[in-house]
Design an enzyme around this catalytic site. Sequence first.
Site: not given
Length: 318
Positions: A14, A16, A19, A199, A207, A281
């Site tokens: 991944g 993106g 990564g 986190k 988010n 997500e």
Amino acid sequence: MSETIKKPRIGIIGTGAIGGFYGLMLARAGYDVHFLLRSEFSAVSQNGLRLDSQVHGVLTLDNVQAYSSAADMPACDWVLVGAKTTGNNGVAPAIIQAAAPNAKVLMLQNGLAVEDELRALLPDSLHLLGGLCFICVHRTGPGQIAHQAFGAVNIGYHSGPAADAAASLAIVEEGAALFHAAGIESVAMDNLDKARWQKLVWNVPYNGLSVLLNASTTPLMADPNSRELIQGLMAEVVQGAQACGHVLPDGYAEQLFKVTGHMPDYRPSMHHDFSEKRPLELEAIYAKPLAAALAAGCDMPKIRALYHALAFIDRGNR
């Protein structure tokens, strides 16, 4: 004659923003890094990776070792997974194909319990770890990444063949050393679940509200009503963590709130996913923490309301 210590080979699943950023930094530090890409394979193969960082300056990685199939990758000692949790269904086969025997698999993903379902799909011989990335980074184009601030990675051991706590901690410290060598702060955590709850204190409010209110961090922090809502959501995460047996450090939420007020204006990853009509997500960041806290006797009504609103928006957006 001293024996030369061979650096581990690293695979990125991944490539993106996450990564790509960490893979580029590790490659520039001299590690043998191999990148798995899907839609951006041709662009990165031809043009490389480019990082426009307000911390490190403009960095490029030419002649990227890029692959469109994990089956073509060499066996990697460390496999870093930067894919979104919404794409985890296809992650296990790629990991199995790219991982060397007894490899360490590090999940650089947001949310709670992201390793649990994956564990059952991986060989018992693979070590599975979680990584929490404290970073402001996003893609600006194929193979192009913008980095605004931070970059630290907190790492914890999830499961695998480590014989005992000392052995698992040694593996976590080995992972942290990789990032240290690339100039990236990294902390070895002795409790992965607690680290993931920590986190969530940031991820849950910023988010979700970035999508719900169509706002980046600076306007969210400038308005008294959104500030109060952020603090209320943070407080619920802290309460949920405590109900699940994880007492977060005193003043942790207040410190994150203060730091966010002083950092550059930032659109969280969920806002980018919404703008590009990708799935949000929601399972990892909202549904799983809500279920875990409720099972421990703690409801989080503000987070539940935010989750339901985001689910509605997500369905309409796709």
